[in-house]
Design a protein around this motif. Structure first.
Motif, PDB file in Angstrom:
ATOM      1  N   SER A   1       0.795  -1.073   0.164  1.00 34.24           N
ATOM      2  CA  SER A   1      -0.148   0.060   0.003  1.00 34.24           C
ATOM      3  C   SER A   1       0.756   1.290   0.037  1.00 34.24           C
ATOM      4  O   SER A   1       0.690   2.267  -0.678  1.00 34.24           O
ATOM      5  N   SER A   2       1.901   1.319   0.836  1.00 32.89           N
ATOM      6  CA  SER A   2       2.760   2.500   0.808  1.00 32.89           C
ATOM      7  C   SER A   2       3.587   2.563  -0.451  1.00 32.89           C
ATOM      8  O   SER A   2       3.813   3.759  -0.810  1.00 32.89           O
ATOM      9  N   VAL A   3       4.131   1.725  -0.848  1.00 33.94           N
ATOM     10  CA  VAL A   3       5.084   1.398  -2.133  1.00 33.94           C
ATOM     11  C   VAL A   3       3.920   2.125  -3.379  1.00 33.94           C
ATOM     12  O   VAL A   3       4.161   2.913  -4.088  1.00 33.94           O
ATOM     13  N   PHE A   4       2.596   1.556  -3.518  1.00 34.36           N
ATOM     14  CA  PHE A   4       1.807   2.120  -4.413  1.00 34.36           C
ATOM     15  C   PHE A   4       1.510   3.684  -4.337  1.00 34.36           C
ATOM     16  O   PHE A   4       1.350   4.424  -5.290  1.00 34.36           O
ATOM     17  N   ASN A   5       1.233   4.223  -2.970  1.00 30.69           N
ATOM     18  CA  ASN A   5       1.055   5.479  -2.680  1.00 30.69           C
ATOM     19  C   ASN A   5       2.156   6.306  -3.037  1.00 30.69           C
ATOM     20  O   ASN A   5       1.855   7.574  -3.784  1.00 30.69           O
ATOM     21  N   LEU A   6       3.444   6.007  -2.812  1.00 33.95           N
ATOM     22  CA  LEU A   6       4.431   6.673  -3.336  1.00 33.95           C
ATOM     23  C   LEU A   6       4.698   6.727  -4.716  1.00 33.95           C
ATOM     24  O   LEU A   6       4.903   7.886  -5.288  1.00 33.95           O
TER      25      LEU A   6
ATOM     26  N   ALA B   1       2.413   6.136  -7.145  1.00 33.53           N
ATOM     27  CA  ALA B   1       1.224   6.545  -8.024  1.00 33.53           C
ATOM     28  C   ALA B   1       1.262   8.018  -7.836  1.00 33.53           C
ATOM     29  O   ALA B   1       1.135   8.855  -8.818  1.00 33.53           O
ATOM     30  N   SER B   2       1.397   8.392  -6.439  1.00 30.90           N
ATOM     31  CA  SER B   2       1.397   9.809  -6.162  1.00 30.90           C
ATOM     32  C   SER B   2       2.440  10.661  -6.958  1.00 30.90           C
ATOM     33  O   SER B   2       2.199  11.882  -7.326  1.00 30.90           O
ATOM     34  N   GLY B   3       3.707   9.958  -7.069  1.00 28.41           N
ATOM     35  CA  GLY B   3       4.902  10.796  -7.604  1.00 28.41           C
ATOM     36  C   GLY B   3       4.616  10.800  -9.146  1.00 28.41           C
ATOM     37  O   GLY B   3       4.856  12.064  -9.789  1.00 28.41           O
ATOM     38  N   ALA B   4       4.010   9.618  -9.677  1.00 27.16           N
ATOM     39  CA  ALA B   4       3.889   9.767 -11.080  1.00 27.16           C
ATOM     40  C   ALA B   4       2.894  10.776 -11.434  1.00 27.16           C
ATOM     41  O   ALA B   4       2.823  11.673 -12.312  1.00 27.16           O
ATOM     42  N   LEU B   5       1.802  10.781 -10.589  1.00 29.20           N
ATOM     43  CA  LEU B   5       0.656  12.019 -10.829  1.00 29.20           C
ATOM     44  C   LEU B   5       1.069  13.294 -10.709  1.00 29.20           C
ATOM     45  O   LEU B   5       0.838  14.302 -11.375  1.00 29.20           O
TER      46      LEU B   5
ATOM     47  N   ASN C   1       1.781  22.528  -4.994  1.00 26.58           N
ATOM     48  CA  ASN C   1       0.984  22.282  -4.016  1.00 26.58           C
ATOM     49  C   ASN C   1      -0.387  21.515  -4.385  1.00 26.58           C
ATOM     50  O   ASN C   1      -0.940  20.592  -3.835  1.00 26.58           O
ATOM     51  N   VAL C   2      -1.075  22.187  -5.406  1.00 22.89           N
ATOM     52  CA  VAL C   2      -2.270  21.880  -5.668  1.00 22.89           C
ATOM     53  C   VAL C   2      -2.118  20.404  -6.537  1.00 22.89           C
ATOM     54  O   VAL C   2      -2.899  19.489  -6.361  1.00 22.89           O
ATOM     55  N   ALA C   3      -1.194  20.359  -7.293  1.00 22.96           N
ATOM     56  CA  ALA C   3      -0.988  19.158  -7.775  1.00 22.96           C
ATOM     57  C   ALA C   3      -0.690  17.897  -6.780  1.00 22.96           C
ATOM     58  O   ALA C   3      -1.189  16.804  -6.885  1.00 22.96           O
ATOM     59  N   ALA C   4       0.037  18.160  -5.860  1.00 19.33           N
ATOM     60  CA  ALA C   4       0.297  17.216  -4.597  1.00 19.33           C
ATOM     61  C   ALA C   4      -0.923  16.899  -3.941  1.00 19.33           C
ATOM     62  O   ALA C   4      -1.394  15.689  -3.562  1.00 19.33           O
ATOM     63  N   LEU C   5      -1.862  17.819  -3.637  1.00 20.89           N
ATOM     64  CA  LEU C   5      -3.224  17.639  -3.182  1.00 20.89           C
ATOM     65  C   LEU C   5      -4.045  16.761  -3.935  1.00 20.89           C
ATOM     66  O   LEU C   5      -4.791  16.096  -3.539  1.00 20.89           O
ATOM     67  N   VAL C   6      -4.337  16.978  -5.226  1.00 25.37           N
ATOM     68  CA  VAL C   6      -5.063  16.374  -6.120  1.00 25.37           C
ATOM     69  C   VAL C   6      -4.507  14.894  -6.208  1.00 25.37           C
ATOM     70  O   VAL C   6      -5.271  13.764  -6.437  1.00 25.37           O
ATOM     71  N   ALA C   7      -3.071  14.657  -6.238  1.00 27.17           N
ATOM     72  CA  ALA C   7      -2.592  13.164  -6.226  1.00 27.17           C
ATOM     73  C   ALA C   7      -2.911  12.619  -5.168  1.00 27.17           C
ATOM     74  O   ALA C   7      -3.452  11.265  -5.072  1.00 27.17           O
ATOM     75  N   GLY C   8      -2.930  13.163  -4.012  1.00 24.24           N
ATOM     76  CA  GLY C   8      -3.018  12.581  -2.609  1.00 24.24           C
ATOM     77  C   GLY C   8      -4.953  12.259  -2.652  1.00 24.24           C
ATOM     78  O   GLY C   8      -4.804  10.829  -2.131  1.00 24.24           O
ATOM     79  N   VAL C   9      -5.702  13.014  -3.079  1.00 27.61           N
ATOM     80  CA  VAL C   9      -7.181  12.592  -3.101  1.00 27.61           C
ATOM     81  C   VAL C   9      -7.227  11.408  -3.946  1.00 27.61           C
ATOM     82  O   VAL C   9      -8.120  10.319  -3.691  1.00 27.61           O
ATOM     83  N   VAL C  10      -6.630  11.387  -5.107  1.00 29.48           N
ATOM     84  CA  VAL C  10      -6.964  10.187  -6.248  1.00 29.48           C
ATOM     85  C   VAL C  10      -6.417   8.864  -5.708  1.00 29.48           C
ATOM     86  O   VAL C  10      -6.855   8.111  -5.940  1.00 29.48           O
TER      87      VAL C  10
END
Length: 230
Positions: free
Chosen positions: A153-158, A160-164, A177-186
């Motif tokens: 789960s943590s590996v996917f989070n890192l 996927a969020s990094g790619a997005l 900052n906006v991109a990081a927030l959107v990536a976290g929500v997705v």
């Protein structure tokens, strides 16, 4: 204070470290009190001497079989409510683990290499996340099999969020900052599903759970051949 030290440095050397040590010791004391409370609660449950189980129906009294309407029904709305509760708990635990990670990094990066402090903080946060999500989110006992699967789960989070984040900034020109927030929500809902799968699939297959206080008594030899015993 920890975030201020991590970003701007320490104005009074040793103050934040001393504060973190005091808070950590207080947390250990509270955890110990919680364990003692669990023991006291179970002792209180035992001294009431309630039966370990209640017979719902027997072959001798079929007329006492409960009406089907009395059985608990699991509806889609109930499953949705349970999933929503688990997701909210998962998100709250994520904030707690982020604070743990930043605290450990801020406390250690001044004495050990930068990457080592990051790795230690991340490892501790993953372990805390696994234990908290096992007990609070899925409400089950942690197992080694689940612990080995949980980092997915943590590996996917890192990843996927990094790619997005990279695509949003480089391809669409979004603010970081906006991109990081959107990536976290997705990414967070998918990360939650993977974490829940890891914890639930790590349970031991089969096996029966013996209720505390239940006593197995051998059947007398004179009754072993009695067909009425089932």
């Amino acid at each position: 204070m920890v975030l201020d030290v991590a970003i701007h440095g320490s104005a009074v050397p040793g103050y934040v470290t001393l504060l973190m040590v005091v808070v950590a010791l207080g947390g250990i004391q509270l955890i110990t009190l919680g364990i003692i409370g669990e023991y006291v609660g179970r002792i209180y449950h035992e001294v009431k001497r309630r039966p370990a189980f209640v017979v719902q129906e027997t072959d001798e009294f079929p007329s006492q079989r409960p009406h089907p309407a009395h059985h608990e029904k699991i509806t889609p709305s109930g499953n949705l409510s349970k999933t929503s509760r688990q997701f909210a708990t998962f998100v709250a635990i994520g904030f707690v683990n982020t604070a743990v990670y930043l605290s450990i990094f801020a406390a250690l990066h001044q004495w050990i290499p930068y990457l080592v402090a990051h790795a230690l903080g991340y490892a501790v946060s993953v372990g805390c996340s696994f234990l908290l999500n096992s007990y609070l989110t899925c409400r089950t006992h942690p197992t080694w099999r689940a612990f080995l699967r949980f980092p997915l789960s943590s590996v996917f989070n890192l990843v996927a969020s990094g790619a997005l984040l990279y695509l949003a900034v480089s391809q669409f020109g979004m603010d970081k900052n906006v991109a990081a927030l959107v990536a976290g929500v997705v990414v967070t809902p998918v990360s939650f599903l993977i974490a829940r799968w890891a914890i639930n699939s790590g349970r031991r297959p089969g096996g029966t759970k013996v209720t505390a206080g239940a006593v197995r008594r051998p059947v007398p030899e004179t009754q072993q051949d009695d067909p009425t015993l089932g």
